[in-house]
Write an enzyme that holds these catalytic residues in place. Sequence first.
Site, PDB file in Angstrom:
ATOM      1  N   LYS A  30      23.981  29.104  39.746  1.00  0.00           N
ATOM      2  CA  LYS A  30      24.543  29.178  41.246  1.00  0.00           C
ATOM      3  C   LYS A  30      24.183  30.252  41.856  1.00  0.00           C
ATOM      4  O   LYS A  30      24.764  31.439  41.850  1.00  0.00           O
ATOM      5  CB  LYS A  30      26.026  28.854  41.408  1.00  0.00           C
ATOM      6  CG  LYS A  30      26.297  28.076  42.678  1.00  0.00           C
ATOM      7  CD  LYS A  30      26.184  28.644  43.822  1.00  0.00           C
ATOM      8  CE  LYS A  30      27.164  29.591  44.271  1.00  0.00           C
ATOM      9  NZ  LYS A  30      26.914  30.394  45.443  1.00  0.00           N
TER      10      LYS A  30
ATOM     11  N   CYS B  50      27.195  47.453  42.513  1.00  0.00           N
ATOM     12  CA  CYS B  50      28.723  47.262  42.108  1.00  0.00           C
ATOM     13  C   CYS B  50      28.956  48.583  41.290  1.00  0.00           C
ATOM     14  O   CYS B  50      29.984  48.912  41.291  1.00  0.00           O
ATOM     15  CB  CYS B  50      28.643  46.224  40.992  1.00  0.00           C
ATOM     16  SG  CYS B  50      27.533  45.946  39.808  1.00  0.00           S
TER      17      CYS B  50
ATOM     18  N   GLU C  31      31.744  40.250  35.537  1.00  0.00           N
ATOM     19  CA  GLU C  31      31.078  41.375  35.919  1.00  0.00           C
ATOM     20  C   GLU C  31      31.454  41.505  37.451  1.00  0.00           C
ATOM     21  O   GLU C  31      30.544  41.096  38.327  1.00  0.00           O
ATOM     22  CB  GLU C  31      29.578  41.527  35.611  1.00  0.00           C
ATOM     23  CG  GLU C  31      29.105  42.881  35.500  1.00  0.00           C
ATOM     24  CD  GLU C  31      28.439  43.719  36.786  1.00  0.00           C
ATOM     25  OE1 GLU C  31      29.408  44.004  37.615  1.00  0.00           O
ATOM     26  OE2 GLU C  31      27.465  43.379  37.342  1.00  0.00           O
TER      27      GLU C  31
ATOM     28  N   GLU D 238      36.253  49.005  47.382  1.00  0.00           N
ATOM     29  CA  GLU D 238      34.742  49.056  47.482  1.00  0.00           C
ATOM     30  C   GLU D 238      34.154  48.423  48.829  1.00  0.00           C
ATOM     31  O   GLU D 238      34.655  47.578  49.079  1.00  0.00           O
ATOM     32  CB  GLU D 238      34.324  48.152  46.271  1.00  0.00           C
ATOM     33  CG  GLU D 238      32.937  47.953  45.988  1.00  0.00           C
ATOM     34  CD  GLU D 238      32.573  46.638  45.050  1.00  0.00           C
ATOM     35  OE1 GLU D 238      33.093  45.441  45.211  1.00  0.00           O
ATOM     36  OE2 GLU D 238      31.658  46.976  44.314  1.00  0.00           O
TER      37      GLU D 238
HETATM   38  P1  NDP Z   1      31.505  36.743  46.034  1.00  0.00           P
HETATM   39  O1  NDP Z   1      32.390  37.252  44.823  1.00  0.00           O
HETATM   40  O2  NDP Z   1      32.404  35.912  46.827  1.00  0.00           O
HETATM   41  O3  NDP Z   1      30.338  35.976  45.722  1.00  0.00           O
HETATM   42  C1  NDP Z   1      29.520  36.202  44.257  1.00  0.00           C
HETATM   43  C2  NDP Z   1      29.196  34.853  44.069  1.00  0.00           C
HETATM   44  O4  NDP Z   1      30.350  33.785  43.778  1.00  0.00           O
HETATM   45  C3  NDP Z   1      28.546  34.005  45.120  1.00  0.00           C
HETATM   46  O5  NDP Z   1      27.281  33.289  44.693  1.00  0.00           O
HETATM   47  C4  NDP Z   1      29.514  33.126  45.873  1.00  0.00           C
HETATM   48  O6  NDP Z   1      28.896  32.220  46.418  1.00  0.00           O
HETATM   49  C5  NDP Z   1      30.315  32.805  44.464  1.00  0.00           C
HETATM   50  N1  NDP Z   1      31.491  32.321  44.851  1.00  0.00           N
HETATM   51  C6  NDP Z   1      32.505  32.635  46.056  1.00  0.00           C
HETATM   52  N2  NDP Z   1      33.772  32.078  45.812  1.00  0.00           N
HETATM   53  C7  NDP Z   1      33.676  31.528  44.615  1.00  0.00           C
HETATM   54  C8  NDP Z   1      34.706  30.715  43.920  1.00  0.00           C
HETATM   55  N3  NDP Z   1      35.815  30.552  44.582  1.00  0.00           N
HETATM   56  N4  NDP Z   1      34.328  30.314  42.850  1.00  0.00           N
HETATM   57  C9  NDP Z   1      33.168  30.633  42.252  1.00  0.00           C
HETATM   58  N5  NDP Z   1      32.129  31.029  42.731  1.00  0.00           N
HETATM   59  C10 NDP Z   1      32.521  31.604  44.122  1.00  0.00           C
HETATM   60  O7  NDP Z   1      31.198  38.129  46.989  1.00  0.00           O
HETATM   61  P2  NDP Z   1      30.736  38.287  48.216  1.00  0.00           P
HETATM   62  O8  NDP Z   1      29.535  37.842  48.352  1.00  0.00           O
HETATM   63  O9  NDP Z   1      31.626  37.154  49.324  1.00  0.00           O
HETATM   64  O10 NDP Z   1      30.883  39.666  48.488  1.00  0.00           O
HETATM   65  C11 NDP Z   1      32.243  39.934  48.891  1.00  0.00           C
HETATM   66  C12 NDP Z   1      32.459  41.390  48.118  1.00  0.00           C
HETATM   67  O11 NDP Z   1      32.679  41.554  46.881  1.00  0.00           O
HETATM   68  C13 NDP Z   1      31.310  42.652  48.708  1.00  0.00           C
HETATM   69  O12 NDP Z   1      31.897  43.189  49.974  1.00  0.00           O
HETATM   70  C14 NDP Z   1      31.477  43.361  47.554  1.00  0.00           C
HETATM   71  O13 NDP Z   1      32.412  44.449  47.474  1.00  0.00           O
HETATM   72  C15 NDP Z   1      31.811  42.461  46.370  1.00  0.00           C
HETATM   73  N6  NDP Z   1      30.570  42.016  45.418  1.00  0.00           N
HETATM   74  C16 NDP Z   1      30.538  42.529  44.197  1.00  0.00           C
HETATM   75  C17 NDP Z   1      29.414  42.411  43.591  1.00  0.00           C
HETATM   76  C18 NDP Z   1      29.204  42.845  42.297  1.00  0.00           C
HETATM   77  O14 NDP Z   1      27.949  42.885  41.723  1.00  0.00           O
HETATM   78  N7  NDP Z   1      30.101  43.530  41.558  1.00  0.00           N
HETATM   79  C19 NDP Z   1      28.268  41.402  44.086  1.00  0.00           C
HETATM   80  C20 NDP Z   1      28.466  41.017  45.215  1.00  0.00           C
HETATM   81  C21 NDP Z   1      29.505  41.304  45.977  1.00  0.00           C
HETATM   82  P3  NDP Z   1      28.669  32.533  48.030  1.00  0.00           P
HETATM   83  O15 NDP Z   1      27.478  33.407  48.056  1.00  0.00           O
HETATM   84  O16 NDP Z   1      28.116  31.201  48.588  1.00  0.00           O
HETATM   85  O17 NDP Z   1      29.696  32.879  48.678  1.00  0.00           O
END
Ligand code: NDP
Length: 486
Positions: A192, A300, A266, A397
């Site tokens: 996904k 991250c 992660e 973050e």
């Molecule tokens: P999310 O954790 O929401 O998204 C990561 C993935 O999970 C996306 O594919 C998202 O889908 C999906 N997702 C969202 N909600 C759920 C759920 N309840 N169950 C399963 N999967 C889900 O990150 P965001 O993109 O919203 O970013 C928010 C914050 O997260 C950022 O500002 C940053 O601080 C942090 N982040 C950290 C990352 C890392 O690598 N550690 C990477 C990305 C974000 P969808 O995109 O459709 O929402």
Amino acid sequence: MVATSPPAPPDWDYAPAPESADVVSIAPQYGLFIGGEFVPSADGGSFATLNPATEEPLAQVAQAGPQDVDRAVAAARRAYDGPWGATPGRDRAKYLYRIARVIQERAREFAVLESLDNGKPIRESRDVDVPLAAAHFFYYAGWADKLQHAGFGPGPRPVGVAGQVIPWNFPLLMAAWKLAPALAAGNTCVLKPAETTPLTALLLAEVIAEAGLPPGTVNVLTGDGATGAALVAQPGVDKIAFTGSTEVGKEIARTVAGTGKKLTLELGGKAANVVFDDAPLDQAVEGIVNGIFFNQGHVCCAGSRLLVQESVADTVLDRLKRRLGTLRLGDPLDKNTDIGAINSRQQLDKITELSAAGEQEGAERWSPACALPDRGYWFPPTVFSGVSQAHRIAREEIFGPVLSVLTFRTPEEAVAKANNTPYGLSAGIWTEKGSRIFWMAQHLRAGVIWANTYNRFDPASPFGGYQESGFGREGGRHGLAGYLDA
Ligand code: NDP
């Protein structure tokens, strides 16, 4: 002799060097990749994916609902119980090599598409994301027929169907991090991608079909958080691998608890990049820039907290500001661009809000003079000095091009400040003393520690965190563990 003033320096500027977007053909509409073919979602739902540098829509993408999740998991199960499960390791290796080779052959297309959909500079997608994605497939191809020698016992078995949810910051690379070890270990996958960056995962699905993997071995479900949540909860999934925010990671851990599903997470980070007074300072400044401004800080493991020894703090800050003045922000497809677009309006709002909080809490904000384009999502490179450990910008973050600068006097104080975080993903150390590097590495609580460099990635090197940064490792021999029932 008549004294003359020196001539004004020439007003050098770079000529535009845009990469052509013509190398990719983006379809107006994309389906879900289930059972080896692209199909519409069961309820016909779709959403638009945008170019964050222009806010123009790039394509309509199918929105997978619960029925589609069931279909994809069923297809993955059939492939696992059928042709992929019966494929020996030496043949799985050939498929993985083939995927890696096709990624290399179509590298330019992948790089341009990634920059269009994500907003990252073409220099990075071309030189980092795409080559590393290919390298991951090559690396794990090497393991596919050697699993019994990987240190997980004599006959490690695949787990089954893997559900993999990835973020938007490295869309293709995260897909490679998830798919390559899973396939090498003999699992089938339902991936996904993030809502804002689905296009390279869909191109990868095309490559996987071209490489001839049995239908259903890899399935790609585009959609939003609800799609991810449905995949995590689907009872036919044996393993969940997630990269994203700590908040969603915790929710996933709660869903998976007690189901017997294997889980690796992660999550976020708030890494300290620690500069001692004996460090090669110009090199350290390059490392600080790479640590927090690479990929607009959407990383991250970004070195978002600079801890600099007090005696050199002013020098480092001066040199850093001078260097930031030379960074070029703008068109992600221009080969001279250093800082591209922020991936989404939502992320831009988050960075803006946290930066405003930094000012309100009393830190000093600085950005180089830089004109932001009129359209799209942009944020200038920003440095906060005078930051205290209690400030939100030192604890939360930000996931953007924002650096918080703190100082320390002794190595013990540096360690105490670096470890003063609920996260524990990465850290950097800059010093000329090898003994100090070892001492620091022993005391820092972080999964990945770089010394006199930053943001170095290699498929052979395990990556992952402690505490709220998650658990499990990706990359290297360790990356196989999450996909083996050993
Ligand atoms: P999310 O954790 O929401 O998204 C990561 C993935 O999970 C996306 O594919 C998202 O889908 C999906 N997702 C969202 N909600 C759920 C759920 N309840 N169950 C399963 N999967 C889900 O990150 P965001 O993109 O919203 O970013 C928010 C914050 O997260 C950022 O500002 C940053 O601080 C942090 N982040 C950290 C990352 C890392 O690598 N550690 C990477 C990305 C974000 P969808 O995109 O459709 O929402």
